[in-house]
Design a protein around this motif. Sequence first.
Motif, PDB file in Angstrom:
ATOM      1  N   SER A   4     -14.797 -24.540 -21.980  1.00  0.00           N
ATOM      2  CA  SER A   4     -14.815 -24.315 -23.425  1.00  0.00           C
ATOM      3  C   SER A   4     -14.191 -22.966 -23.775  1.00  0.00           C
ATOM      4  N   ILE A  21     -15.505 -26.807 -28.946  1.00  0.00           N
ATOM      5  CA  ILE A  21     -16.840 -26.960 -29.531  1.00  0.00           C
ATOM      6  C   ILE A  21     -17.629 -28.031 -28.786  1.00  0.00           C
ATOM      7  N   PHE A  22     -16.999 -29.183 -28.552  1.00  0.00           N
ATOM      8  CA  PHE A  22     -17.705 -30.288 -27.904  1.00  0.00           C
ATOM      9  C   PHE A  22     -18.003 -30.003 -26.430  1.00  0.00           C
ATOM     10  N   SER A  31     -18.635 -26.973 -25.236  1.00  0.00           N
ATOM     11  CA  SER A  31     -19.405 -25.739 -25.124  1.00  0.00           C
ATOM     12  C   SER A  31     -20.755 -26.011 -24.464  1.00  0.00           C
ATOM     13  N   ALA A  76     -23.512 -27.066 -26.748  1.00  0.00           N
ATOM     14  CA  ALA A  76     -23.231 -28.251 -27.553  1.00  0.00           C
ATOM     15  C   ALA A  76     -24.398 -29.241 -27.586  1.00  0.00           C
ATOM     16  N   ASP A  77     -25.535 -28.782 -28.103  1.00  0.00           N
ATOM     17  CA  ASP A  77     -26.647 -29.686 -28.364  1.00  0.00           C
ATOM     18  C   ASP A  77     -26.511 -30.189 -29.804  1.00  0.00           C
ATOM     19  N   PRO A  78     -27.344 -31.150 -30.214  1.00  0.00           N
ATOM     20  CA  PRO A  78     -27.204 -31.706 -31.568  1.00  0.00           C
ATOM     21  C   PRO A  78     -27.224 -30.661 -32.681  1.00  0.00           C
ATOM     22  N   LEU A  99     -23.889 -28.791 -32.790  1.00  0.00           N
ATOM     23  CA  LEU A  99     -22.805 -29.613 -33.320  1.00  0.00           C
ATOM     24  C   LEU A  99     -22.948 -29.817 -34.828  1.00  0.00           C
ATOM     25  N   ASN A 108     -21.658 -26.977 -36.686  1.00  0.00           N
ATOM     26  CA  ASN A 108     -20.194 -26.881 -36.651  1.00  0.00           C
ATOM     27  C   ASN A 108     -19.477 -28.047 -37.328  1.00  0.00           C
ATOM     28  N   VAL A 109     -20.237 -28.989 -37.900  1.00  0.00           N
ATOM     29  CA  VAL A 109     -19.632 -30.174 -38.514  1.00  0.00           C
ATOM     30  C   VAL A 109     -18.568 -29.829 -39.559  1.00  0.00           C
ATOM     31  N   ILE A 136     -15.452 -28.841 -37.695  1.00  0.00           N
ATOM     32  CA  ILE A 136     -14.895 -29.988 -36.972  1.00  0.00           C
ATOM     33  C   ILE A 136     -14.169 -30.913 -37.946  1.00  0.00           C
TER      34      ILE A 136
END
Length: 225
Positions: free
Chosen positions: A4, A181-182, A184, A187-189, A192, A195-196, A199
């Motif tokens: 990442s 980001i994905f 990283s 990258a837990d829920p 993410l 960061n939506v 993204i």
Amino acid sequence: MQISNILGACSLACWLFVFVPQVYKNYTAKDASSLSLDFVLLWLLGDTLNLVGTILCGLQRSTLVLGCYFFLADSLLLSQIFLYQDSELSLPLLDAPRAKSYPKKRVIFALFALIFFILPLYVLFPINEMGMIFGWASSILFLSARLPQMLKNHRRKSVEGLSILLFTFCVLGNSTFIASIFLSPQADPSFLIKNVPWIFGASSAIFADFVLFFQFYWYKKRAIQ
């Protein structure tokens, strides 16, 4: 080194060079008329909100560095438009003062719109929610920014003066940014979800840039014929 971080570094490298071809092309031609003023203005507003949202949400350091760089690079492109007097906004010689003030009024209007957008949010929402709102707003502006440029290309029936490398680096930078980001370790829920907006902004910009790629292909092909 984590993958990442490598992808983040690749994204940063792409964005560091993204504006260079267009700035150089404008400089050598002493002309920035191929750029839509609204394209650069919306991009600048989006990058400003993105920078504020990044700071408020405490996102990755690479995102913050990119935000600062984008703001400066957008300002440089905007200054070139004023310096070389965009021909689309130029009026007859007798109306020269009006011609020069018209784009400046649009910039002033955009700045006031930005201020009046931020101030109510500062009063009504907590800091963490403001960051998400700014992130969504910047993403919408990034997507909208391409539309004036597409329209200008369509009206001119040409992409002459535009650098395809500008949009190539955009696609590469956004693609590696999304991947970083994905992939990283964080990258837990919840990460993410935070960061939506970014993204969404990056992915929608990639789609819009491919529309611009088609314009490059189509108008170059017509020019050859």
